[in-house]
Design a protein around this motif. Sequence first.
Motif, short mmCIF file in Angstrom:
data_model
loop_
_atom_site.label_atom_id
_atom_site.label_comp_id
_atom_site.label_asym_id
_atom_site.label_seq_id
_atom_site.Cartn_x
_atom_site.Cartn_y
_atom_site.Cartn_z
N UNK A 1 0.79 -1.22 0.00
CA UNK A 1 0.00 0.00 0.00
C UNK A 1 0.83 1.28 0.00
N UNK A 2 2.07 1.20 0.47
CA UNK A 2 2.95 2.38 0.50
C UNK A 2 4.36 1.96 0.05
N UNK A 3 4.48 1.48 -1.19
CA UNK A 3 5.76 0.89 -1.62
C UNK A 3 6.92 1.87 -1.61
N UNK A 4 6.70 3.12 -1.97
CA UNK A 4 7.80 4.09 -2.02
C UNK A 4 8.41 4.27 -0.64
N UNK A 5 7.56 4.57 0.33
CA UNK A 5 8.05 4.83 1.68
C UNK A 5 8.64 3.56 2.31
N UNK A 6 8.00 2.42 2.05
CA UNK A 6 8.50 1.19 2.66
C UNK A 6 9.86 0.81 2.09
N UNK A 7 10.00 0.88 0.78
CA UNK A 7 11.29 0.52 0.19
C UNK A 7 12.38 1.51 0.58
N UNK A 8 12.03 2.78 0.73
CA UNK A 8 13.01 3.76 1.20
C UNK A 8 13.48 3.41 2.62
N UNK A 9 12.53 3.06 3.48
CA UNK A 9 12.89 2.67 4.85
C UNK A 9 13.72 1.40 4.85
N UNK A 10 13.36 0.47 4.00
CA UNK A 10 14.09 -0.80 3.92
C UNK A 10 15.53 -0.56 3.49
N UNK A 11 15.72 0.26 2.48
CA UNK A 11 17.07 0.57 2.01
C UNK A 11 17.88 1.29 3.08
N UNK A 12 17.25 2.22 3.76
CA UNK A 12 17.96 2.94 4.82
C UNK A 12 18.44 1.99 5.92
N UNK A 13 17.68 0.93 6.16
CA UNK A 13 18.02 0.01 7.24
C UNK A 13 19.21 -0.88 6.91
N UNK A 14 19.54 -1.00 5.63
CA UNK A 14 20.64 -1.89 5.23
C UNK A 14 21.75 -1.13 4.51
N UNK A 15 21.83 0.18 4.72
CA UNK A 15 22.77 0.98 3.94
C UNK A 15 24.22 0.59 4.17
N UNK A 16 24.50 -0.12 5.25
CA UNK A 16 25.86 -0.59 5.49
C UNK A 16 26.14 -1.97 4.94
N UNK A 17 25.14 -2.57 4.30
CA UNK A 17 25.26 -3.94 3.77
C UNK A 17 25.11 -3.87 2.25
N UNK A 18 26.24 -3.98 1.54
CA UNK A 18 26.20 -3.82 0.08
C UNK A 18 25.37 -4.89 -0.60
N UNK A 19 25.43 -6.12 -0.09
CA UNK A 19 24.67 -7.20 -0.71
C UNK A 19 23.17 -6.96 -0.59
N UNK A 20 22.72 -6.62 0.63
CA UNK A 20 21.30 -6.35 0.83
C UNK A 20 20.86 -5.11 0.05
N UNK A 21 21.70 -4.10 0.03
CA UNK A 21 21.38 -2.88 -0.72
C UNK A 21 21.15 -3.19 -2.18
N UNK A 22 22.00 -4.04 -2.75
CA UNK A 22 21.85 -4.42 -4.15
C UNK A 22 20.52 -5.13 -4.40
N UNK A 23 20.15 -6.02 -3.47
CA UNK A 23 18.89 -6.76 -3.62
C UNK A 23 17.70 -5.80 -3.60
N UNK A 24 17.70 -4.87 -2.65
CA UNK A 24 16.55 -3.98 -2.51
C UNK A 24 16.52 -2.90 -3.59
N UNK A 25 17.70 -2.49 -4.08
CA UNK A 25 17.73 -1.57 -5.22
C UNK A 25 17.15 -2.24 -6.46
N UNK A 26 17.49 -3.50 -6.65
CA UNK A 26 16.94 -4.25 -7.78
C UNK A 26 15.43 -4.38 -7.65
N UNK A 27 14.95 -4.56 -6.42
CA UNK A 27 13.51 -4.65 -6.20
C UNK A 27 12.83 -3.33 -6.50
N UNK A 28 13.48 -2.22 -6.13
CA UNK A 28 12.93 -0.91 -6.45
C UNK A 28 12.85 -0.72 -7.97
N UNK A 29 13.91 -1.10 -8.67
CA UNK A 29 13.92 -0.95 -10.12
C UNK A 29 12.85 -1.82 -10.76
N UNK A 30 12.70 -3.05 -10.22
CA UNK A 30 11.71 -3.97 -10.78
C UNK A 30 10.29 -3.44 -10.59
#
Length: 264
Positions: A226-255
């Motif tokens: 219901x709020x994908x923009x805000x949720x994905x932004x929060x999710x990315x912020x939570x893993x900003x120190x983890x390059x592997x997780x960041x890559x996964x969630x960035x790909x999800x945002x792009x998808x």
Amino acid sequence: MHGVEDLGLLKMDFLGLRNLSVIEMALDLIEQATGSRPDIDAVPLDDETTFEMLRRGDSIGVFQLEGAAMRSTLRSLAPTSFDDVAALVALYRPGPMAANMHRDYPDLKNGRKPVTYLHPDMEAILGDTYGLMLYQESVMRVAQRFSGYSLEEADNLRKACGKKNRELIAAERKKFIAGCVQEGYDEALGKRLFDIIEPFADYAFNKSHSYGYGLVAYQTAWLKANHPVEYLAALLSSVKGDKDKTAVYLAECARSGSRFACRT
């Protein structure tokens, strides 16, 4: 695992979930963007937008449901209720998986396999889980009904399940089978029931644990649906120190085509 208890001391486990911080951050972003803050503890548990997303297996970033195997099971199960979400959390534990429940449950729910019971008396106990002993409480109720266990004895059996104590649960086999015979059931049924129970020594969830985890899973799914923009932004912020997780969630945002701004 048992040393502190063996010394007679109180052992307490405190579980900290990053996902709770993600939820709170997402709510902050939604409030900033819309001027209104959803009450995450009052979101409808029958939100069709959420279930449509889960049925697609679109659960990257959803608590407990984002693994590849879990996403495949989501598509197979095609959840339609919160009970299904809670069941999913319980299915991917060693005990239920040893009994193939993670594959059987979706087939039984959707009519690809007929629901059967080893004995008609099991329907009253296991009807809501399609004949499967999915939760620790399921094992307790079967032990009470079929082997005449007291509540205390059934709870000891539950503890063996929850504490991964294979030696303790193996010692219960003879008692369980004898109890079945004493309660008027045959020995073969007792053996078959215990053959299902025994792998739970490798760990199965209790129902309250599954529903607690299931609620967090549903809340994160609701936010993503219901709020994908805000949720994905929060999710990315939570893993900003983890390059592997960041890559996964960035790909999800792009998808998903979401546009977002990460908070730093």
